[in-house]
Design a protein around this motif. Structure first.
Motif, PDB file in Angstrom:
ATOM      1  N   ILE A   1       9.698   4.010  -2.889  1.00 31.27           N
ATOM      2  CA  ILE A   1       8.399   4.350  -2.311  1.00 31.27           C
ATOM      3  C   ILE A   1       8.613   5.228  -1.083  1.00 31.27           C
ATOM      4  CG2 ILE A   1       6.280   3.478  -1.248  1.00 31.27           C
ATOM      5  CD1 ILE A   1       6.806   0.801  -2.606  1.00 31.27           C
ATOM      6  N   LYS A   2       7.883   6.307  -1.010  1.00 30.39           N
ATOM      7  CA  LYS A   2       7.877   7.106   0.211  1.00 30.39           C
ATOM      8  C   LYS A   2       6.443   7.341   0.661  1.00 30.39           C
ATOM      9  CE  LYS A   2      10.946  10.358   1.134  1.00 30.39           C
ATOM     10  NZ  LYS A   2      11.857  11.546   0.934  1.00 30.39           N
ATOM     11  N   GLU A   3       6.235   7.226   1.966  1.00 31.50           N
ATOM     12  CA  GLU A   3       4.909   7.436   2.541  1.00 31.50           C
ATOM     13  C   GLU A   3       4.916   8.729   3.324  1.00 31.50           C
ATOM     14  OE1 GLU A   3       4.708   2.834   3.999  1.00 31.50           O
ATOM     15  OE2 GLU A   3       3.092   4.168   4.670  1.00 31.50           O
TER      16      GLU A   3
ATOM     17  N   TYR B   1       1.180   8.164  -0.864  1.00 32.53           N
ATOM     18  CA  TYR B   1       2.211   7.194  -1.218  1.00 32.53           C
ATOM     19  C   TYR B   1       2.799   7.599  -2.561  1.00 32.53           C
ATOM     20  CZ  TYR B   1      -0.913   4.635   1.955  1.00 32.53           C
ATOM     21  OH  TYR B   1      -1.727   4.272   2.993  1.00 32.53           O
ATOM     22  N   HIS B   2       4.065   7.924  -2.565  1.00 33.67           N
ATOM     23  CA  HIS B   2       4.731   8.427  -3.762  1.00 33.67           C
ATOM     24  C   HIS B   2       5.764   7.401  -4.228  1.00 33.67           C
ATOM     25  CE1 HIS B   2       7.213  11.984  -5.638  1.00 33.67           C
ATOM     26  NE2 HIS B   2       6.591  11.283  -6.545  1.00 33.67           N
ATOM     27  N   MET B   3       5.598   6.913  -5.439  1.00 36.08           N
ATOM     28  CA  MET B   3       6.507   5.881  -5.975  1.00 36.08           C
ATOM     29  C   MET B   3       7.194   6.383  -7.232  1.00 36.08           C
ATOM     30  SD  MET B   3       4.004   2.589  -5.920  1.00 36.08           S
ATOM     31  CE  MET B   3       3.023   2.215  -4.458  1.00 36.08           C
TER      32      MET B   3
ATOM     33  N   TYR C   1      -0.342  -0.676  -1.022  1.00 36.43           N
ATOM     34  CA  TYR C   1      -0.488   0.776  -1.175  1.00 36.43           C
ATOM     35  C   TYR C   1      -1.729   1.114  -1.995  1.00 36.43           C
ATOM     36  CZ  TYR C   1       4.245   0.913   0.602  1.00 36.43           C
ATOM     37  OH  TYR C   1       5.353   0.758   1.390  1.00 36.43           O
TER      38      TYR C   1
ATOM     39  N   THR D   1      -2.213   6.974  -3.987  1.00 34.45           N
ATOM     40  CA  THR D   1      -0.915   6.590  -4.549  1.00 34.45           C
ATOM     41  C   THR D   1      -0.654   7.333  -5.845  1.00 34.45           C
ATOM     42  OG1 THR D   1      -1.248   4.343  -3.697  1.00 34.45           O
ATOM     43  CG2 THR D   1       0.507   4.636  -5.319  1.00 34.45           C
TER      44      THR D   1
END
Ligand code: ADP
Ligand code: MG
Length: 158
Positions: A65-67, A76-78, A96, A103
């Motif tokens: 996960i990156k915010e 929010y990229h997962m 998230y 997201t």
């Protein structure tokens, strides 16, 4: 119900991502699937750029996960490729999904039971070196309305 858009270039994929980014709001969830190299991360990068996220958006395969702050909305990229369902369940993903931002989940079908009640599924299919079929499945009336308003072609009987 699936909708479809055929694109012929990476720029067309980016334009589609930007259309969705324009509609995104707090709590928007995009559930991406597609084979390796289909363009999930490229889509995410274009989506982030359209939100105004500054800097580079990389594949979060290792970080999960990156915010990203600094855009119109938090992003929010997962990437859940490496996770089992029980592992993903421990991450508190609802924070998230129901957070301030939007997201985007790569390999979302792996954690389908954990996804929020309403989300937009996107399936990217390779149709040629630079062409892709972008298939959308809305879950929830809001996303269904997006698909209609964006003029996506409904697919029969899927
Ligand atoms: P994934 O995250 O699904 O594994 P990536 O986004 O990392 O895939 O890689 C997609 C690759 O396909 C990139 O090298 C990109 O340049 C290329 N590509 C070519 N045409 C397209 C297109 N129309 N849309 C998205 N990516 C494309
Ligand atoms: Mg990727």
């Amino acid at each position: 119900m699936w909708y479809v858009r055929e694109v012929n270039s990476e720029a067309d994929t980016a334009a589609f991502a930007a259309e969705l980014a324009g509609r995104a709001g707090t709590g928007t969830v995009l559930a991406l699937d597609g084979d390796l190299g289909a363009g999930k991360t490229r889509f995410a990068q274009a989506f982030a750029a359209a939100l105004g996220v500054p800097g580079v958006v990389n594949s979060p395969t290792f970080t999960i996960i990156k915010e990203y702050e600094g855009g119109r909305l938090p992003f929010y990229h997962m990437d859940v490729y490496r996770l089992s369902l029980p592992e993903a369940d421990e991450l508190g993903l609802d924070e998230y999904f129901h957070g301030e931002g939007v997201t985007l989940v790569e390999w979302a079908s792996l954690i389908e039971p954990l996804l929020p009640a309403e989300r937009l599924h996107l399936l990217l299919e390779y149709t040629g070196p630079t062409s892709r079929r972008l298939r959308c499945r809305p879950v929830g009336e809001q996303y269904a309305a997006w698909c209609r308003e964006m003029g996506l072609a409904p697919e029969e009987d899927t």
